[in-house]
Design an enzyme around this catalytic site. Sequence first.
Site, mmCIF file in Angstrom:
data_model
loop_
_atom_site.group_PDB
_atom_site.id
_atom_site.type_symbol
_atom_site.label_atom_id
_atom_site.label_comp_id
_atom_site.label_asym_id
_atom_site.label_seq_id
_atom_site.Cartn_x
_atom_site.Cartn_y
_atom_site.Cartn_z
ATOM 1 N N TRP A 1 30.252 44.838 36.878
ATOM 2 C CA TRP A 1 30.731 43.815 37.839
ATOM 3 C C TRP A 1 32.379 43.844 38.007
ATOM 4 C CZ3 TRP A 1 29.409 39.369 40.706
ATOM 5 C CH2 TRP A 1 30.334 38.534 41.004
ATOM 6 N N ASP B 1 38.442 39.336 41.043
ATOM 7 C CA ASP B 1 39.921 39.379 41.479
ATOM 8 C C ASP B 1 40.736 40.638 41.202
ATOM 9 O OD1 ASP B 1 38.726 36.976 41.335
ATOM 10 O OD2 ASP B 1 40.476 35.844 40.360
ATOM 11 N N GLN C 1 39.672 41.981 37.447
ATOM 12 C CA GLN C 1 38.450 41.340 36.536
ATOM 13 C C GLN C 1 37.376 42.195 36.468
ATOM 14 O OE1 GLN C 1 38.798 37.406 35.574
ATOM 15 N NE2 GLN C 1 40.572 38.831 35.020
ATOM 16 N N TRP D 1 28.589 38.636 36.512
ATOM 17 C CA TRP D 1 29.861 38.129 35.894
ATOM 18 C C TRP D 1 29.700 37.846 34.555
ATOM 19 C CZ3 TRP D 1 31.896 33.750 33.260
ATOM 20 C CH2 TRP D 1 33.248 33.836 33.280
ATOM 21 N N PHE E 1 41.275 36.152 31.938
ATOM 22 C CA PHE E 1 41.097 35.661 33.207
ATOM 23 C C PHE E 1 42.252 36.399 33.895
ATOM 24 C CE2 PHE E 1 37.753 31.865 33.472
ATOM 25 C CZ PHE E 1 36.777 32.678 32.939
ATOM 26 N N SER E 2 42.352 35.972 35.095
ATOM 27 C CA SER E 2 43.349 36.857 36.301
ATOM 28 C C SER E 2 44.697 36.501 35.828
ATOM 29 C CB SER E 2 42.994 36.139 37.597
ATOM 30 O OG SER E 2 41.932 36.802 38.185
ATOM 31 N N ARG F 1 45.129 28.357 35.155
ATOM 32 C CA ARG F 1 44.961 29.690 35.144
ATOM 33 C C ARG F 1 45.543 30.452 36.281
ATOM 34 N NH1 ARG F 1 40.073 27.365 36.137
ATOM 35 N NH2 ARG F 1 38.959 27.457 38.329
ATOM 36 N N TRP G 1 32.102 34.366 46.026
ATOM 37 C CA TRP G 1 31.276 33.828 44.907
ATOM 38 C C TRP G 1 29.978 33.274 45.787
ATOM 39 C CZ3 TRP G 1 32.332 34.759 40.344
ATOM 40 C CH2 TRP G 1 33.542 35.115 39.864
HETATM 41 C C1 FRU Z 1 38.718 33.336 40.859
HETATM 42 C C2 FRU Z 1 38.538 32.992 39.520
HETATM 43 C C3 FRU Z 1 39.992 32.957 38.707
HETATM 44 C C4 FRU Z 1 39.452 33.593 37.294
HETATM 45 C C5 FRU Z 1 38.775 34.704 37.473
HETATM 46 C C6 FRU Z 1 37.633 34.523 36.434
HETATM 47 O O1 FRU Z 1 37.843 34.101 41.730
HETATM 48 O O2 FRU Z 1 37.655 32.128 39.136
HETATM 49 O O3 FRU Z 1 40.392 31.648 38.873
HETATM 50 O O4 FRU Z 1 40.549 33.712 36.722
HETATM 51 O O5 FRU Z 1 37.948 34.366 38.838
HETATM 52 O O6 FRU Z 1 37.207 35.880 36.466
#
Ligand code: FRU
Length: 493
Positions: free
Chosen positions: A41, A44, A60, A68, A103-104, A172, A314
């Site tokens: 998977w 971002d 990601q 995910w 995360f991102s 985030r 998503w």
């Molecule tokens: C956006 C998001 C970000 C987060 C990441 C987690 O697609 O939800 O806000 O950091 O993906 O994978």
Amino acid sequence: MKKLKHTEALLKAEKFQQKMEKIAQNDYWRPQYHIAAPANWINDPNGFCFYKGEYHLFYQYHPYSSQWGPMHWGHVASKDLADWEHRPIALAPTDEYDKDGCFSGSAIENDGKLYLLYTGHVDLDNSNGGNDRIETQCLAVSDDGKHFEKVENNPVIKALPENLNIRTEHFRDPKVWKHGDYFYTVVGAQTKEETGQVVVYKSKDLYNWKFLNIMAASNDGENVGFMWECPNFAQIDDYEALIFSPQGVKPEGNKFLNVHQSGFFLGKMDYQTGVFAREGKFDILDYGFDFYAPQIMQDEKNNRCLMIAWLDMWESNMPEQENHWAGMMSIPRVLKVENNMIYSKPADELSKLHKSKVHHEQIIKEATSFDDVNGDCYQLDIDFDLEKAQGFILKLRVSNTEETVISYDKDTKIFKLNRDKSGCGVKGEREVSIEPVREKMNLQIFSDRSSLEIFINGGKRVLSSRIYPSKEAKGIVFIPNGNIKTNVDFYEI
Ligand code: FRU
């Protein structure tokens, strides 16, 4: 000890990935020139930057499944934005402050080192009410652009001020940039009433950060969602923009039909107050089914602003998950501003991928195909002269049973993309309103096995989508409504 744990986690992920890679690579839908993980998977794009003579892109990544899961950072690099090489996985969620996901975030060079600023995500048990997560901003550093170490004093940004209207839980996706002597980072956030906003911090050294202000927020009653993810501050020629991905914008007519959107406000940043003065309305960057969390980079060498997005959405169906991978990136795009709109065009470097070129110039009066214009990996540039026509239909990825249909009508000025018969797993239609330019419509189409990116009239409007056709579906059919002077350049990739 901590360092060892991180190194071990990266090696373990790398090993697992190598095993899965062999299976995933056999899938017909795997992109041939777009960035995707070796297996499993991705979402971002992260850390898009130029460092030591190469463009770098992180993403990601969940190396252990095609769903995910606890986020790692995958990594690719390229000298020319066209050919990308895989690099070792850069980050794994091994510390108490990022244990449920790295995360991102973004990347920046300082004093010859490459820094990654990312969100450490921790899930909490909120069965008795209260917050369900802690999100803080963390730093990792590398001096070769390959091996990254998390810094000792993480998280470098721990908490949001409590006296302002900011919900502390959703915090985030830091995107860092330099202005004058200082670094700034914009971070996605939410108000206590659950509307979207972004905050900005300032630092001299990337380690010590000071809260500056709420940089921008939704106005009362404005339809811009409940959380602004993945914000970017962008300098596009003489313009400034806030590019971000709001969750939960409600559909308005034929607009905002995807579950989440990615778009922008133009405006002006005040570095004293930390406020970005918005000008104009929120607009989206891409009208297709699959485009989210774009990240920009200021390409100082070439004086341009580049953008790459996740070419997925998503909650949408991803049939490739059965084949042990999921998700890909868009092609790199160059941004410009015209008429208060952000245009995005494919980066010129992509022409390096062309294997062959075919040219046709013809007045088309009925359904037409060319023997040498068909395939599943290509760039197709078309000029349709609609002076003597009402519109056109263009069918791509055509077989006896499958087709993806693009159409345009001069009266309604509506451009449509329909994937009802595209193949496996996904359906539906997206549309956008656009005027011809002096009776002409120009299309630039990038096809890569399971994706289409369609740039209209110099990138004024773009529609990007995943589709899942069978390998026989390679036909291209032009169907005019009237007589259309047509100019076609077809490049196999
Ligand atoms: C956006 C998001 C970000 C987060 C990441 C987690 O697609 O939800 O806000 O950091 O993906 O994978």
